[in-house]
Design a protein around this motif. Structure first.
Motif, PDB file in Angstrom:
ATOM      1  N   GLY A 557       0.883  -1.223  -0.002  1.00 61.56           N
ATOM      2  CA  GLY A 557       0.068   0.135   0.173  1.00 61.56           C
ATOM      3  C   GLY A 557       0.847   1.289   0.084  1.00 61.56           C
ATOM      4  O   GLY A 557       2.021   0.996   0.280  1.00 61.56           O
ATOM      5  N   PRO A 558       0.384   2.454  -0.241  1.00 64.56           N
ATOM      6  CA  PRO A 558       1.001   3.538  -0.412  1.00 64.56           C
ATOM      7  C   PRO A 558       1.545   4.101   0.780  1.00 64.56           C
ATOM      8  O   PRO A 558       2.320   5.044   1.000  1.00 64.56           O
ATOM      9  CB  PRO A 558       0.038   4.548  -1.092  1.00 64.56           C
ATOM     10  N   GLU A 559       0.925   3.634   1.749  1.00 65.24           N
ATOM     11  CA  GLU A 559       1.389   3.982   3.210  1.00 65.24           C
ATOM     12  C   GLU A 559       2.733   3.575   3.728  1.00 65.24           C
ATOM     13  O   GLU A 559       3.294   4.073   4.758  1.00 65.24           O
ATOM     14  CB  GLU A 559       0.303   3.527   4.414  1.00 65.24           C
ATOM     15  N   TYR A 560       3.058   2.493   3.090  1.00 66.31           N
ATOM     16  CA  TYR A 560       4.359   1.766   3.459  1.00 66.31           C
ATOM     17  C   TYR A 560       5.653   2.376   2.820  1.00 66.31           C
ATOM     18  O   TYR A 560       5.645   2.336   1.528  1.00 66.31           O
ATOM     19  CB  TYR A 560       4.432   0.408   3.218  1.00 66.31           C
ATOM     20  N   LYS A 561       6.540   2.718   3.527  1.00 70.69           N
ATOM     21  CA  LYS A 561       7.811   3.494   2.998  1.00 70.69           C
ATOM     22  C   LYS A 561       8.840   2.682   3.292  1.00 70.69           C
ATOM     23  O   LYS A 561       9.998   2.829   2.839  1.00 70.69           O
ATOM     24  CB  LYS A 561       7.853   4.777   3.571  1.00 70.69           C
ATOM     25  N   HIS A 562       8.918   1.732   4.534  1.00 72.21           N
ATOM     26  CA  HIS A 562       9.951   0.996   5.154  1.00 72.21           C
ATOM     27  C   HIS A 562       9.590  -0.592   5.161  1.00 72.21           C
ATOM     28  O   HIS A 562       8.500  -0.889   5.574  1.00 72.21           O
ATOM     29  CB  HIS A 562      10.656   1.680   6.264  1.00 72.21           C
ATOM     30  N   PRO A 563      10.716  -1.402   4.934  1.00 71.04           N
ATOM     31  CA  PRO A 563      10.314  -2.786   4.931  1.00 71.04           C
ATOM     32  C   PRO A 563      10.025  -3.145   6.572  1.00 71.04           C
ATOM     33  O   PRO A 563       9.055  -3.847   6.554  1.00 71.04           O
ATOM     34  CB  PRO A 563      11.647  -3.339   4.589  1.00 71.04           C
ATOM     35  N   GLU A 564      10.463  -2.432   7.591  1.00 71.09           N
ATOM     36  CA  GLU A 564      10.065  -2.757   8.747  1.00 71.09           C
ATOM     37  C   GLU A 564       8.657  -2.633   9.050  1.00 71.09           C
ATOM     38  O   GLU A 564       7.672  -3.264   9.989  1.00 71.09           O
ATOM     39  CB  GLU A 564      10.916  -1.926   9.841  1.00 71.09           C
ATOM     40  N   GLU A 565       7.837  -1.842   8.519  1.00 70.66           N
ATOM     41  CA  GLU A 565       6.605  -1.488   8.712  1.00 70.66           C
ATOM     42  C   GLU A 565       5.638  -2.569   8.287  1.00 70.66           C
ATOM     43  O   GLU A 565       4.700  -2.905   8.842  1.00 70.66           O
ATOM     44  CB  GLU A 565       5.997  -0.081   7.987  1.00 70.66           C
ATOM     45  N   LEU A 566       6.106  -3.045   7.001  1.00 72.28           N
ATOM     46  CA  LEU A 566       5.108  -4.281   6.433  1.00 72.28           C
ATOM     47  C   LEU A 566       5.502  -5.453   7.358  1.00 72.28           C
ATOM     48  O   LEU A 566       4.556  -6.154   7.651  1.00 72.28           O
ATOM     49  CB  LEU A 566       5.641  -4.554   4.929  1.00 72.28           C
ATOM     50  N   LEU A 567       6.798  -5.800   7.768  1.00 68.31           N
ATOM     51  CA  LEU A 567       6.944  -6.762   8.412  1.00 68.31           C
ATOM     52  C   LEU A 567       6.334  -6.648   9.989  1.00 68.31           C
ATOM     53  O   LEU A 567       5.778  -7.659  10.565  1.00 68.31           O
ATOM     54  CB  LEU A 567       8.421  -6.769   8.727  1.00 68.31           C
ATOM     55  N   ARG A 568       6.142  -5.534  10.324  1.00 68.69           N
ATOM     56  CA  ARG A 568       5.550  -5.561  11.738  1.00 68.69           C
ATOM     57  C   ARG A 568       3.965  -5.490  11.794  1.00 68.69           C
ATOM     58  O   ARG A 568       3.406  -6.315  12.435  1.00 68.69           O
ATOM     59  CB  ARG A 568       5.740  -3.956  12.135  1.00 68.69           C
ATOM     60  N   ASP A 569       3.516  -5.325  10.482  1.00 66.38           N
ATOM     61  CA  ASP A 569       1.826  -5.502  10.429  1.00 66.38           C
ATOM     62  C   ASP A 569       1.668  -6.790  10.155  1.00 66.38           C
ATOM     63  O   ASP A 569       0.726  -7.554  10.469  1.00 66.38           O
ATOM     64  CB  ASP A 569       1.432  -4.389   9.340  1.00 66.38           C
ATOM     65  N   ALA A 570       2.488  -7.709   9.402  1.00 67.61           N
ATOM     66  CA  ALA A 570       2.167  -9.136   9.056  1.00 67.61           C
ATOM     67  C   ALA A 570       2.494  -9.853  10.400  1.00 67.61           C
ATOM     68  O   ALA A 570       1.837 -10.739  10.627  1.00 67.61           O
ATOM     69  CB  ALA A 570       3.147  -9.528   8.018  1.00 67.61           C
ATOM     70  N   ASP A 571       3.226  -9.435  11.221  1.00 70.75           N
ATOM     71  CA  ASP A 571       3.727 -10.038  12.723  1.00 70.75           C
ATOM     72  C   ASP A 571       2.399  -9.684  13.253  1.00 70.75           C
ATOM     73  O   ASP A 571       1.703 -10.742  14.026  1.00 70.75           O
ATOM     74  CB  ASP A 571       4.904  -9.331  13.278  1.00 70.75           C
ATOM     75  N   THR A 572       1.501  -8.849  13.239  1.00 72.42           N
ATOM     76  CA  THR A 572       0.452  -8.452  14.064  1.00 72.42           C
ATOM     77  C   THR A 572      -0.655  -9.131  13.651  1.00 72.42           C
ATOM     78  O   THR A 572      -1.378 -10.024  14.417  1.00 72.42           O
ATOM     79  CB  THR A 572       0.053  -7.006  14.012  1.00 72.42           C
ATOM     80  N   ALA A 573      -0.831  -9.199  12.276  1.00 69.11           N
ATOM     81  CA  ALA A 573      -1.811 -10.051  11.665  1.00 69.11           C
ATOM     82  C   ALA A 573      -1.586 -11.690  12.127  1.00 69.11           C
ATOM     83  O   ALA A 573      -2.659 -12.522  12.322  1.00 69.11           O
ATOM     84  CB  ALA A 573      -1.811 -10.010  10.327  1.00 69.11           C
TER      85      ALA A 573
END
Length: 629
Positions: A557-573
Motif C-alpha cells: 500500500g502507499p502508506e508503507y515506506k520502509h520494510p520494517e513497517e510491512l514486517l510489523r503489520d504482518a507479525d500483528t496479523a
C-alpha cells in the motif's frame, strides 16, 4: 724541460714512478724458454719547431697525427690527421720488445707526406736505437733504447754525440736491441698477427706450442700476467695441452680462475702451425652479475612457485605473448599445447568478463592507472571456468609509447568460492540455508521502491509461525526440532514461484515475499496451499510429526515506506490468527493496529499506575470473620 707522457690507444700504463734500477728478471721459468734480459726502456724524443718533448713509450700503441684524438698530436699543417702508428712488438722468450712505425693507420690508409726513416720513406719499419723519424719538413723524432731512466730529464735526447744517456751502457751479454735474426723472425710473425690485431687487443692472448712452451704473449697478456713465464703451474696453462690432445675439436672454451679473477679462455688449436692460441676475457664482473642474477631469479622463481603464479610477457607490436609453463598448467594444458599468440589468452576469457578486462588493460596502457589488475574467468581444458587475478606493468620506449607489458596470473578460484560462501553465509540462515532477515529486508525494500514507481507491481508478505513447535522441541529434543525446520523450509520453497522469496527470521518464524501479484486473491490461494502442504505429516528419525501454522498477511500500500513497517503489520496479523484459534491466516487491517496499540498502552499504564498512585478505592466490603458475612 717540460715532459709530456701521453697514453697510447690502449689502456694507459702507470709510468710516473719508473724504477731507477730495474731488478733482474732472471728467475727460472717453465724450462721452455731462455732467461729474460734486463728491461729496456723506449724513448721517443720529438722536436716540432722550437718545441721538444720526450715521451716514454709504455703503451702498446701510439697513434700520431694532427687530429686531437691521437695519442701524440702534431700540429703542423703538413701532418695528416692520422699520420703514423707506433706498434709495440713483444718477444715472450726474452721479455724485450721493440716498436714498429707504420705509415698511416693499421687499416692501410697512408699519410699525405709519408714517414721518413734515416732519410728513406718507409711504409713500415722496425725501429732501432738512435734512428730518426721525419713526419714533416720541420717535425722529427729520435727513437732511443736505454737500460734505465734518469730521475729527471735535464735535456732532451737527440741522435747526436752529446746525448746524456749512453744507450750502450748495458753489458754486452744483456743487449738492448733484438738481434737481426730475432727482429726478422718477430717482424714476420708480427705481420701475420696484424691481421687479427693481437697487439692492439685489450684482452690477453697467449700462444703455446704442442709441448706447452709459450711462444707468444701480446702486450695485454704481459701486463695482466707478469709472472706467467716464471710460474710452473699457472692456471692458464695447467692441463691445456692435455685438454687439446683429448679432443678432436679445434675450438674449446673453459673458465679459469686466477687468484680473485675469473677468465673465459677460448682455445683455438691449429695443428698445421703447431700453435695453441688462447684468447682471455675477464669475466669476473660477469660471473658476479650472473651469480646475483641467478640468486635473484631463484628468489623470484621460489616466490612465484610459492605464490602459485603463472608468468606472461606480452610484446604489443608483434602481438606475441610468452606464457610460462605454470600459466599453461593453470588451465590444464601442457607446455606444447599452447602457442605464443594473444588469442591463446583472450579467446578463453568468459564473455561477461571480456569487455571489463579490455577496458582495464586500455586504462593502464594509456597511463591512467599505475598498474594493470583484473579479475576474470578463464576456460579450463575440461570446459569449466576458473577465476584468475592478473597483474602487470607496461614498459614504454623513449617516446613513452607502450611496447611491452609483463606480469603474473594467480588462480583465485578458491578465493572466489570462499568469498561467495562468506556472502552467502552473511545473507542466509545457517540452518535452513534460506535467506535471512538481512536479505529479506533488502528484497522487501526493492519491492517497495518498485511499487512506488509503478502501482501495478503489487506484492504481499506472509508471516508464518509454527503451532505447537515448543512442545515438539521439549518432547523430542532440539535436534529433531532443527530437522523439522529444515523440512518446513523445503516445503515452503516448493510452494512458491521463482520470483518469490522464502526467508527464516529465527526460531520457528518464516516470511514469504510474493512479488508481481496480478490479483490479491493469489495471496489467499498461497496461504491455503501452504497450510495444506504443512498438514501432511513429517517423518524425522523414526518420529512422525504433525504441525500447523498461523499466517499473518500484509498487503502492499502507499502508506508503507520502509520494510520494517510491512514486517510489523504482518507479525500483528499472525498473532491475531493465533489468538483466534491457530492454523489459520489473517489479513492485516488498521483496526488490528489500533487494538494492539490500545492493549500495549493499557499494559504500560497498569505497570506505572502503582508507582504514580493512580489506583483509587471506591468500595471496600466489610466481612465478619466468624460468619464470613
Amino acid at each position: 724541460m717540460e715532459i709530456n707522457i701521453l697514453a697510447g690507444d690502449t689502456a694507459p700504463s702507470e709510468i710516473l714512478n719508473l724504477p731507477l734500477s730495474p731488478s733482474s728478471l732472471s728467475k727460472p721459468d717453465l724450462g721452455m724458454s731462455p732467461k729474460r734480459h734486463q728491461r729496456t726502456y723506449h724513448l721517443l724524443v720529438l722536436q716540432e719547431g722550437m718545441h721538444t718533448q720526450s715521451i716514454a713509450l709504455e703503451a702498446a700503441t701510439y697513434s700520431i697525427g694532427r687530429h686531437p684524438a691521437n695519442a701524440i698530436v702534431l700540429s703542423a699543417e703538413t701532418v695528416s690527421r692520422q699520420h703514423a702508428l707506433l706498434l709495440r712488438i713483444h718477444n715472450p722468450k726474452t721479455g724485450n720488445h721493440f716498436f714498429r712505425v707504420i705509415d698511416g693507420n693499421i687499416q692501410g690508409r697512408r699519410s699525405r707526406n709519408g714517414v721518413w726513416i734515416n732519410g728513406e720513406r718507409r711504409f713500415s719499419h722496425d725501429l732501432k736505437d738512435q734512428e730518426v723519424i721525419v713526419f714533416a719538413e720541420d717535425i722529427r723524432a729520435t727513437y732511443h733504447l736505454v737500460s734505465k731512466l734518469p730521475e729527471d730529464y735535464p735535456e732532451p735526447f737527440f741522435a747526436s754525440e752529446s746525448t746524456d744517456i749512453d744507450s750502450t751502457s748495458s753489458p754486452v751479454t744483456q743487449p738492448l736491441t733484438p738481434s737481426d735474426s730475432e727482429q726478422r723472425d718477430l717482424g714476420e710473425a708480427a705481420l701475420v698477427r696484424l691481421s687479427s690485431f693481437p697487439e692492439l687487443m685489450p684482452h690477453p692472448i697467449i700462444e703455446t706450442d704442442f709441448s706447452g712452451s709459450i711462444t707468444y704473449l701480446n702486450p695485454a697478456a704481459v701486463a695482466q700476467f707478469p709472472d706467467l713465464l716464471e710460474s710452473e703451474h699457472h692456471p692458464l696453462l695447467y692441463g691445456l695441452v692435455k685438454m687439446v690432445q683429448q679432443t678432436s675439436n679445434k675450438y674449446l672454451v673453459r673458465e679459469v680462475q686466477v687468484e680473485a679473477q675469473v677468465f673465459e679462455q677460448s682455445i683455438h688449436c691449429m695443428p698445421e702451425s703447431q700453435v695453441i692460441r688462447s684468447y682471455l676475457i675477464d669475466i669476473t664482473q660477469r660471473k658476479h652479475v650472473e651469480k646475483v642474477l641467478r640468486e635473484s631469479e631463484e628468489r623470484y622463481a621460489a616466490a612465484a612457485r610459492g605464490a602459485n603464479d603463472g608468468l606472461w610477457d606480452w610484446h604489443l607490436q608483434s602481438n606475441r605473448v610468452y606464457y610460462s609453463p605454470r600459466w599453461k598448467s593453470m588451465i590444464g594444458y601442457a607446455e606444447d599445447e599452447i602457442g605464443d599468440h594473444s588469442d591463446e589468452w583472450l579467446s578463453r576469457i568468459h564473455l561477461e568478463d571480456c569487455e571489463r578486462l579490455q577496458q582495464e588493460l586500455l586504462l593502464h596502457l594509456q597511463g591512467d592507472t599505475a598498474h594493470f589488475q583484473s579479475e576474470f574467468r578463464l576456460r579450463h581444458k575440461d570446459g569449466h571456468y576458473r577465476w584468475f587475478r592478473s597483474r602487470g606493468l607496461v614498459i614504454r620506449d623513449q617516446n613513452q609509447q607502450p611496447y611491452r607489458i609483463a606480469g603474473s596470473q594467480t588462480d583465485i578460484t578458491e578465493y572466489h568460492l570462499a568469498r561467495e560462501q562468506l556472502v552467502h553465509d552473511a545473507l542466509h540462515d545457517a540452518l535452513t540455508q534460506l535467506p535471512n532477515r538481512l536479505l529479506l529486508m533488502d528484497r522487501l525494500g526493492q519491492a517497495i521502491k518498485q511499487y512506488r514507481r509503478n502501482a501495478q507491481d503489487q506484492f504481499a508478505i506472509l508471516f508464518l509461525d509454527l503451532d505447537r513447535f515448543k512442545i515438539i522441541n521439549d518432547s523430542l529434543g532440539h535436534m529433531i526440532g532443527d530437522h523439522l525446520l529444515i523440512e518446513v523450509g523445503h516445503r515452503l520453497q516448493a510452494c512458491i514461484r521463482e520470483e518469490d522469496t522464502v526467508a527464516r527470521l529465527g526460531g520457528d518464524e518464516f516470511v514469504i515475499l510474493l512479488n508481481s501479484l496480478q490479483n490479491i486473491d493469489d495471496v489467499f490461494l498461497m496461504a491455503k496451499r501452504i497450510q495444506k502442504k504443512l498438514q501432511l505429516g513429517f517423518v524425522i528419525e523414526g518420529h512422525e510429526i504433525f504441525t500447523r501454522t498461523s499466517i499473518g498477511i500484509a498487503l502492499c500500500g502507499p502508506e508503507y515506506k520502509h520494510p520494517e513497517e510491512l514486517l510489523r503489520d504482518a507479525d500483528t496479523a499472525m498473532y491475531r490468527a493465533k489468538n483466534l484459534g491457530k492454523n489459520r491466516y489473517e489479513i492485516f487491517s488498521s483496526g488490528m493496529r489500533s487494538q494492539v496499540l490500545a492493549l500495549s498502552q493499557l499494559e504500560n499504564d497498569l505497570r506505572r499506575a502503582i508507582d504514580r498512585q493512580e489506583f483509587n478505592l471506591f468500595y471496600q466490603p466489610i466481612m465478619a470473620l466468624e460468619s464470613q458475612k
